[in-house]
Write a protein that holds these residues in place. Structure first.
Motif, short mmCIF file in Angstrom:
data_model
loop_
_atom_site.label_atom_id
_atom_site.label_comp_id
_atom_site.label_asym_id
_atom_site.label_seq_id
_atom_site.Cartn_x
_atom_site.Cartn_y
_atom_site.Cartn_z
N VAL A 77 0.84 -1.21 0.00
CA VAL A 77 0.00 0.00 0.00
C VAL A 77 0.87 1.25 0.00
CG1 VAL A 77 -1.68 1.33 1.34
CG2 VAL A 77 -1.98 -1.14 1.05
N LEU A 78 1.93 1.28 0.81
CA LEU A 78 2.81 2.45 0.85
C LEU A 78 3.54 2.61 -0.49
CD1 LEU A 78 4.02 4.82 2.36
CD2 LEU A 78 5.73 3.25 3.34
N ALA A 79 3.93 1.48 -1.11
CA ALA A 79 4.60 1.55 -2.41
C ALA A 79 3.68 2.13 -3.47
CB ALA A 79 5.07 0.15 -2.82
N GLU A 80 2.39 1.89 -3.33
CA GLU A 80 1.43 2.43 -4.31
C GLU A 80 1.09 3.89 -4.03
OE1 GLU A 80 -0.79 -1.86 -5.24
OE2 GLU A 80 -1.77 -0.37 -3.95
N GLU A 81 1.04 4.26 -2.75
CA GLU A 81 0.66 5.63 -2.40
C GLU A 81 1.87 6.58 -2.36
OE1 GLU A 81 -2.32 6.78 -2.07
OE2 GLU A 81 -3.43 4.87 -2.14
N LEU A 82 3.03 6.01 -1.93
CA LEU A 82 4.25 6.82 -1.74
C LEU A 82 3.98 8.04 -0.85
CD1 LEU A 82 5.89 6.61 -5.28
CD2 LEU A 82 6.45 5.30 -3.21
N PHE A 89 3.01 8.40 3.52
CA PHE A 89 2.65 7.69 4.74
C PHE A 89 1.23 8.03 5.20
CE2 PHE A 89 7.11 6.65 5.04
CZ PHE A 89 7.13 5.46 5.76
N GLY A 90 0.86 9.27 5.11
CA GLY A 90 -0.48 9.67 5.56
C GLY A 90 -1.56 9.01 4.72
N HIS A 91 -1.40 9.05 3.39
CA HIS A 91 -2.40 8.45 2.51
C HIS A 91 -2.46 6.93 2.69
CE1 HIS A 91 -1.93 12.09 -0.42
NE2 HIS A 91 -2.53 12.42 0.72
N ALA A 92 -1.28 6.30 2.84
CA ALA A 92 -1.25 4.84 3.01
C ALA A 92 -1.90 4.43 4.33
CB ALA A 92 0.18 4.33 2.94
N ALA A 93 -1.63 5.20 5.40
CA ALA A 93 -2.23 4.88 6.70
C ALA A 93 -3.75 5.00 6.63
CB ALA A 93 -1.66 5.81 7.78
N ALA A 94 -4.24 6.04 5.97
CA ALA A 94 -5.69 6.21 5.84
C ALA A 94 -6.31 5.05 5.06
CB ALA A 94 -6.00 7.54 5.16
N ARG A 95 -5.64 4.64 4.01
CA ARG A 95 -6.15 3.52 3.21
C ARG A 95 -6.17 2.21 4.00
NH1 ARG A 95 -3.24 1.88 -2.47
NH2 ARG A 95 -3.92 -0.31 -2.55
N LEU A 96 -5.19 2.04 4.89
CA LEU A 96 -5.13 0.83 5.71
C LEU A 96 -6.03 0.91 6.93
CD1 LEU A 96 -1.27 0.27 5.55
CD2 LEU A 96 -3.01 -1.28 4.63
N GLY A 97 -6.52 2.10 7.23
CA GLY A 97 -7.39 2.28 8.39
C GLY A 97 -6.62 2.26 9.70
N ALA A 123 -3.32 4.41 12.14
CA ALA A 123 -2.60 5.68 12.30
C ALA A 123 -1.23 5.57 11.63
CB ALA A 123 -2.43 6.01 13.79
N GLN A 124 -0.61 6.73 11.42
CA GLN A 124 0.67 6.73 10.70
C GLN A 124 1.80 6.07 11.50
OE1 GLN A 124 1.52 10.36 8.60
NE2 GLN A 124 3.74 10.04 8.71
N PRO A 125 1.90 6.27 12.84
CA PRO A 125 3.01 5.62 13.58
C PRO A 125 2.99 4.09 13.48
CG PRO A 125 2.13 7.43 14.86
CD PRO A 125 1.19 7.26 13.70
N PRO A 126 1.83 3.41 13.63
CA PRO A 126 1.86 1.95 13.45
C PRO A 126 2.30 1.53 12.05
CG PRO A 126 -0.14 2.60 14.59
CD PRO A 126 0.52 3.86 14.12
N LEU A 127 1.94 2.32 11.03
CA LEU A 127 2.39 2.00 9.67
C LEU A 127 3.91 2.11 9.59
CD1 LEU A 127 2.09 1.48 6.65
CD2 LEU A 127 1.59 3.93 6.35
N SER A 128 4.46 3.17 10.16
CA SER A 128 5.92 3.32 10.14
C SER A 128 6.60 2.16 10.85
CB SER A 128 6.32 4.65 10.81
OG SER A 128 5.78 5.76 10.10
N GLN A 129 6.00 1.68 11.96
CA GLN A 129 6.57 0.54 12.70
C GLN A 129 6.54 -0.73 11.85
OE1 GLN A 129 4.34 0.39 16.34
NE2 GLN A 129 5.04 2.42 17.01
#
Length: 297
Positions: free
Chosen positions: A16-21, A23-31, A33-39
């Motif tokens: 998802v992050l590779a498609e969105e490039l 972090f904010g947009h990818a986190a929203a798409r995954l449902g 927050a941004q910190p858990p995505l970064s982790q």
């Protein structure tokens, strides 16, 4: 060298992050927050041993290692989705393979309608149909080489199997057209006492054979068997040649032979039982769906 295990949630976050490039947009798409995505991304990079993204203010880009991983990650997620869909389809009984044994005479009664209805409801289920007499069906159920059996006169002493009645039907006398009793509209079993019989071997259907022998015994005689035949079609053909007479389920009348007469047996209350058999406790949804298409008791 051991291959690192890549948890699927981390692969999903990576794709998802590779498609969105972003972090904010990818986190929203995954449902999330941004910190858990970064982790999640950091854990995946730790497992790979290389950075997968370059991170600059306002810009995220794939590294060479990330570009290499992306197609494989997409394939893994796609294959998992396909596997889950296939597993759900089999688990719900919408697809798979159902193996059915059936007595030949039932091709003249319940089998065609049953198969037609089942195919209409579950077109993706593969039906493997095997013509088998009663004894081989019982063995196949025990050996798990069939899932269901449609048979006549099921045994009463099979604790591992369950039988449910599909229908009952009367017996008929099967006579050469030249036989004196063929001139009558109905016959009593006792009137067949002096005629030789053509019967199925007891080994292929013990309960049905004993049922017929019991009818004769109740009429005061033991049938004199001149010839055995494994299939009802053959029984009728041998009766046509004059080798003897027979007692058979009424559905056998659908076998059309010019030299054979079928006459109802009196009393008409004498009937044979057709049942569907399966293994007790079988949770196969394919079996449950087919049974739902039958009127069973």
């Amino acid at each position: 060298m051991d291959r690192p295990e890549l948890p699927l949630p981390q692969l999903h976050a990576f794709v998802v992050l590779a498609e969105e490039l972003h972090f904010g947009h990818a986190a929203a798409r995954l449902g999330i927050a941004q910190p858990p995505l970064s982790q999640q991304i950091r854990r995946l990079e730790d497992k790979v041993g290389h950075a997968l993204f370059t991170r600059e203010p306002g810009r995220v880009a794939l590294t060479p290692a990330g570009r290499e991983l992306l197609p494989a990650a997409r394939r893994a997620l796609s294959e998992l989705a396909d596997g889950l869909a296939a597993s759900r389809a089999v688990g719900s009984g919408r697809t798979g393979r159902l193996r059915i044994g059936f007595a030949a005479s039932l091709a003249l009664t319940v089998l065609p309608g049953l198969l037609r209805t089942h195919r209409e409801r579950f077109p993706e289920v593969r039906l493997d149909i095997h013509e088998m007499t009663t004894a081989p069906q019982l063995a196949a159920l025990h050996d798990r080489t069939i899932d269901l059996g449609l048979l006549r006169e099921p045994p009463a002493d099979e604790p591992q199997l369950d039988f449910r009645t599909v229908l009952t039907e009367p017996f008929v006398a099967v006579l050469p057209s030249s036989h004196a009793l063929a001139a009558q509209r109905s016959v009593r079993v006792g009137q067949l006492a002096e005629s030789p019989f053509v019967l199925l071997p007891r080994a292929v259907g013990p309960q049905l054979y004993d049922r017929i022998a019991g009818l004769c015994a109740s009429a005061g005689f033991t049938p004199r068997v001149a010839q055995h035949a494994v299939e009802w079609q053959t029984v009728c053909a041998l009766v046509e040649t004059g080798l003897g007479v027979s007692l058979a389920p009424a559905s056998i009348r659908r076998i059309r032979l010019k030299g054979v007469a079928f006459r109802r047996i009196e009393p008409a209350t004498v009937r044979t039982r057709v049942a569907v058999g399966r293994r007790r406790g079988d949770q196969n949804p394919l079996v449950a769906h087919l049974l739902a298409g039958l009127s069973v008791t």
